[in-house]
Design a protein around this motif. Structure first.
Motif, PDB file in Angstrom:
ATOM      1  N   LEU A 187       0.871  -1.175   0.000  1.00  0.00           N
ATOM      2  CA  LEU A 187       0.000   0.000   0.000  1.00  0.00           C
ATOM      3  C   LEU A 187       0.908   1.225   0.000  1.00  0.00           C
ATOM      4  CD1 LEU A 187      -2.987   0.923   0.199  1.00  0.00           C
ATOM      5  CD2 LEU A 187      -2.664   1.047   2.669  1.00  0.00           C
ATOM      6  N   PRO A 188       0.882   2.041  -1.046  1.00  0.00           N
ATOM      7  CA  PRO A 188       1.860   3.121  -1.159  1.00  0.00           C
ATOM      8  C   PRO A 188       1.627   4.253  -0.182  1.00  0.00           C
ATOM      9  CG  PRO A 188       0.297   3.202  -2.986  1.00  0.00           C
ATOM     10  CD  PRO A 188       0.005   1.947  -2.224  1.00  0.00           C
ATOM     11  N   LEU A 189       2.729   4.880   0.196  1.00  0.00           N
ATOM     12  CA  LEU A 189       2.696   6.053   1.052  1.00  0.00           C
ATOM     13  C   LEU A 189       2.523   7.308   0.206  1.00  0.00           C
ATOM     14  CD1 LEU A 189       5.725   5.076   3.302  1.00  0.00           C
ATOM     15  CD2 LEU A 189       3.305   4.831   3.881  1.00  0.00           C
ATOM     16  N   GLN A 190       2.028   8.373   0.823  1.00  0.00           N
ATOM     17  CA  GLN A 190       1.891   9.644   0.117  1.00  0.00           C
ATOM     18  C   GLN A 190       3.231  10.348  -0.027  1.00  0.00           C
ATOM     19  OE1 GLN A 190      -1.077  10.703  -1.267  1.00  0.00           O
ATOM     20  NE2 GLN A 190      -1.738   8.643  -0.645  1.00  0.00           N
ATOM     21  N   ARG A 191       4.071  10.232   0.989  1.00  0.00           N
ATOM     22  CA  ARG A 191       5.363  10.926   0.962  1.00  0.00           C
ATOM     23  C   ARG A 191       6.380  10.116   0.173  1.00  0.00           C
ATOM     24  NH1 ARG A 191       3.029  12.032   5.805  1.00  0.00           N
ATOM     25  NH2 ARG A 191       3.158  14.175   6.603  1.00  0.00           N
ATOM     26  N   PRO A 192       7.249  10.780  -0.570  1.00  0.00           N
ATOM     27  CA  PRO A 192       8.249  10.058  -1.363  1.00  0.00           C
ATOM     28  C   PRO A 192       9.338   9.466  -0.474  1.00  0.00           C
ATOM     29  CG  PRO A 192       8.615  12.422  -1.520  1.00  0.00           C
ATOM     30  CD  PRO A 192       7.330  12.238  -0.757  1.00  0.00           C
ATOM     31  N   VAL A 193       9.962   8.414  -0.969  1.00  0.00           N
ATOM     32  CA  VAL A 193      11.064   7.767  -0.261  1.00  0.00           C
ATOM     33  C   VAL A 193      12.212   7.581  -1.233  1.00  0.00           C
ATOM     34  CG1 VAL A 193      11.827   5.742   1.028  1.00  0.00           C
ATOM     35  CG2 VAL A 193       9.463   6.539   1.254  1.00  0.00           C
ATOM     36  N   ASP A 194      13.375   8.076  -0.861  1.00  0.00           N
ATOM     37  CA  ASP A 194      14.583   7.895  -1.667  1.00  0.00           C
ATOM     38  C   ASP A 194      15.651   7.373  -0.716  1.00  0.00           C
ATOM     39  OD1 ASP A 194      16.559   7.880  -3.536  1.00  0.00           O
ATOM     40  OD2 ASP A 194      16.810  10.058  -3.628  1.00  0.00           O
ATOM     41  N   ALA A 195      15.843   6.062  -0.717  1.00  0.00           N
ATOM     42  CA  ALA A 195      16.680   5.441   0.312  1.00  0.00           C
ATOM     43  C   ALA A 195      17.819   4.641  -0.306  1.00  0.00           C
ATOM     44  CB  ALA A 195      15.830   4.534   1.197  1.00  0.00           C
ATOM     45  N   VAL A 196      18.995   4.809   0.279  1.00  0.00           N
ATOM     46  CA  VAL A 196      20.169   4.022  -0.073  1.00  0.00           C
ATOM     47  C   VAL A 196      20.430   3.062   1.083  1.00  0.00           C
ATOM     48  CG1 VAL A 196      22.642   4.091  -0.574  1.00  0.00           C
ATOM     49  CG2 VAL A 196      21.133   5.896  -1.442  1.00  0.00           C
ATOM     50  N   PRO A 197      20.557   1.769   0.827  1.00  0.00           N
ATOM     51  CA  PRO A 197      20.802   0.832   1.921  1.00  0.00           C
ATOM     52  C   PRO A 197      22.028   1.238   2.748  1.00  0.00           C
ATOM     53  CG  PRO A 197      20.319  -0.373  -0.093  1.00  0.00           C
ATOM     54  CD  PRO A 197      20.449   1.075  -0.474  1.00  0.00           C
ATOM     55  N   GLY A 198      21.836   1.283   4.054  1.00  0.00           N
ATOM     56  CA  GLY A 198      22.936   1.612   4.953  1.00  0.00           C
ATOM     57  C   GLY A 198      23.164   3.078   5.194  1.00  0.00           C
ATOM     58  N   ALA A 199      22.386   3.946   4.532  1.00  0.00           N
ATOM     59  CA  ALA A 199      22.599   5.388   4.650  1.00  0.00           C
ATOM     60  C   ALA A 199      21.282   6.095   4.958  1.00  0.00           C
ATOM     61  CB  ALA A 199      23.216   5.948   3.363  1.00  0.00           C
ATOM     62  N   PRO A 200      20.836   6.066   6.199  1.00  0.00           N
ATOM     63  CA  PRO A 200      19.558   6.709   6.541  1.00  0.00           C
ATOM     64  C   PRO A 200      19.626   8.213   6.349  1.00  0.00           C
ATOM     65  CG  PRO A 200      20.727   6.047   8.527  1.00  0.00           C
ATOM     66  CD  PRO A 200      21.489   5.460   7.380  1.00  0.00           C
ATOM     67  N   ALA A 201      18.476   8.785   6.002  1.00  0.00           N
ATOM     68  CA  ALA A 201      18.393  10.219   5.755  1.00  0.00           C
ATOM     69  C   ALA A 201      17.185  10.798   6.456  1.00  0.00           C
ATOM     70  CB  ALA A 201      18.309  10.495   4.255  1.00  0.00           C
ATOM     71  N   ALA A 202      17.360  11.977   7.052  1.00  0.00           N
ATOM     72  CA  ALA A 202      16.252  12.629   7.747  1.00  0.00           C
ATOM     73  C   ALA A 202      15.104  12.956   6.785  1.00  0.00           C
ATOM     74  CB  ALA A 202      16.746  13.899   8.427  1.00  0.00           C
ATOM     75  N   ALA A 203      15.411  13.078   5.494  1.00  0.00           N
ATOM     76  CA  ALA A 203      14.373  13.388   4.515  1.00  0.00           C
ATOM     77  C   ALA A 203      13.309  12.305   4.428  1.00  0.00           C
ATOM     78  CB  ALA A 203      15.008  13.604   3.138  1.00  0.00           C
ATOM     79  N   ASN A 204      13.645  11.081   4.861  1.00  0.00           N
ATOM     80  CA  ASN A 204      12.680   9.987   4.811  1.00  0.00           C
ATOM     81  C   ASN A 204      11.869   9.854   6.094  1.00  0.00           C
ATOM     82  OD1 ASN A 204      13.347   9.066   2.185  1.00  0.00           O
ATOM     83  ND2 ASN A 204      15.139   7.994   2.986  1.00  0.00           N
ATOM     84  N   ALA A 205      12.144  10.703   7.082  1.00  0.00           N
ATOM     85  CA  ALA A 205      11.464  10.577   8.373  1.00  0.00           C
ATOM     86  C   ALA A 205       9.953  10.725   8.232  1.00  0.00           C
ATOM     87  CB  ALA A 205      12.002  11.609   9.356  1.00  0.00           C
ATOM     88  N   GLY A 206       9.510  11.648   7.380  1.00  0.00           N
ATOM     89  CA  GLY A 206       8.077  11.857   7.203  1.00  0.00           C
ATOM     90  C   GLY A 206       7.373  10.615   6.707  1.00  0.00           C
TER      91      GLY A 206
END
Length: 329
Positions: free
Chosen positions: A69-88
């Motif tokens: 089930l897709p989320l409304q907020r975008p996700v751009d994730a690199v394995p092993g490198a968490p980013a605050a931009a994905n917190a939402g």
């Protein structure tokens, strides 16, 4: 979904691939479908990923594809490198899962591990998953963390706090409230009609009658007296170093421990790979694998999915137990 740069996507894919022989119930992911497909490709897994618009679609497709089930907020994730931009997106997934439960569109919430540092960097005000879920549950809820493996259930009375602050955080009221929630959950969620609790002391040898610390005398024992008067079957305060061998474990259904590691060290020593984190005291069912995001192995294909398998199965069992209680004559 959990932390998208961690092993949450990896173990979710792995569990779906083991659906036939692991006995997991039908589930769907709250995530970004493109991310899940990318991770499957990176891991070399032939897993068809299908986007759904409603949980009602899950049962009809689960055997042929992993429903997302897709989320409304975008996700751009690199394995092993968490980013605050994905917190939402991480927060949205948790909030959506609780909302779907409240609409009877899901029978339980199973959360993959989150990376707290990334959430804190984005302004997340809660210490962790459990505290956030307590807030979502609303006024009157007290979240209690239980960790479970076959043969042992443990509950830390104080959870994520510095060890030096534990004695000051303990109180008669906290122990009483925690034990009440645990006893009620053992009856309702685990089907144990007459639960037995063990309660660990804080100090070595449970304080040696006050010579090695007064917490057992001044706080723990008075709390246990209140609980016994209410009819709760328990013993303690017991020395923690004699509470977890096989003969001792046969005497109780859950052990209340005074701090985090006092509870988690024996449990993870007994069965590291099958531990489940269960949140008691909430109006919804919530379980989680009992491990972290494992950023160092994300995207490498070595993450062990057994804890997620156990979390899904236990969530299904608890949901079934609650259903039976609600529909009992």
């Amino acid at each position: 979904m959990g932390e998208p740069s961690g092993i949450g996507p990896d173990i979710s894919l792995a569990v779906w691939r083991r659906r036939a022989d692991s006995g997991v119930p039908c589930f769907f992911l709250l995530a970004c479908p493109a991310l899940v497909r990318q991770r499957a490709a990176l891991l070399g897994l032939d897993v068809p990923v299908e986007e759904i618009s409603s949980p009602a679609e899950v049962a009809g497709m689960f055997q042929r594809a992993l429903p997302v089930l897709p989320l409304q907020r975008p996700v751009d994730a690199v394995p092993g490198a968490p980013a605050a931009a994905n917190a939402g997106a991480v927060i949205e997934a948790i909030e959506t899962a609780v909302s779907l439960y409240g609409q009877d569109l899901a029978s339980a919430v199973v959360t993959n591990p989150i990376q707290k540092a990334s959430l804190y960097a984005a302004g997340f005000p809660h210490p962790g998953h459990t505290e956030f879920l307590e807030t979502l549950a609303g006024a009157g809820s007290q979240a209690v963390m239980m960790l479970a493996v076959p043969g042992l259930r443990v509950v830390p009375v104080t959870v994520h706090r510095a060890l030096a602050s534990v004695p000051g955080a303990l109180s008669v009221d906290l122990i009483v409230r925690t034990a009440r929630i645990v006893a009620a959950a053992l009856r309702r969620d685990f089907g144990i009609e007459a639960p037995r609790l063990a309660v660990a002391g804080l100090n070595p040898h449970a304080g040696e009658a006050g010579t090695l610390g007064r917490e057992e005398v001044d706080i723990i024992a008075p709390a246990l007296a209140v609980l016994r008067a209410e009819g709760i079957d328990l013993f303690g305060p017991a020395p923690a170093d004699t509470l977890f061998h096989p003969e001792a474990r046969a005497r109780y259904d859950a052990a209340l421990c005074m701090y985090h590691d006092q509870a988690l060290i024996p449990l993870k020593t007994i069965d590291f790979h099958n531990g489940v984190n269960v949140t008691l005291g909430l109006p919804f069912v919530r379980t989680s694998p009992d491990h972290g995001t494992a950023l160092d192995i994300a995207g490498k294909g070595t993450a062990d999915p057994r804890s997620l398998v156990a979390a899904l199965k236990l969530a299904h069992d608890i949901a079934g137990a609650r259903h039976r209680v609600r529909n009992a004559p």
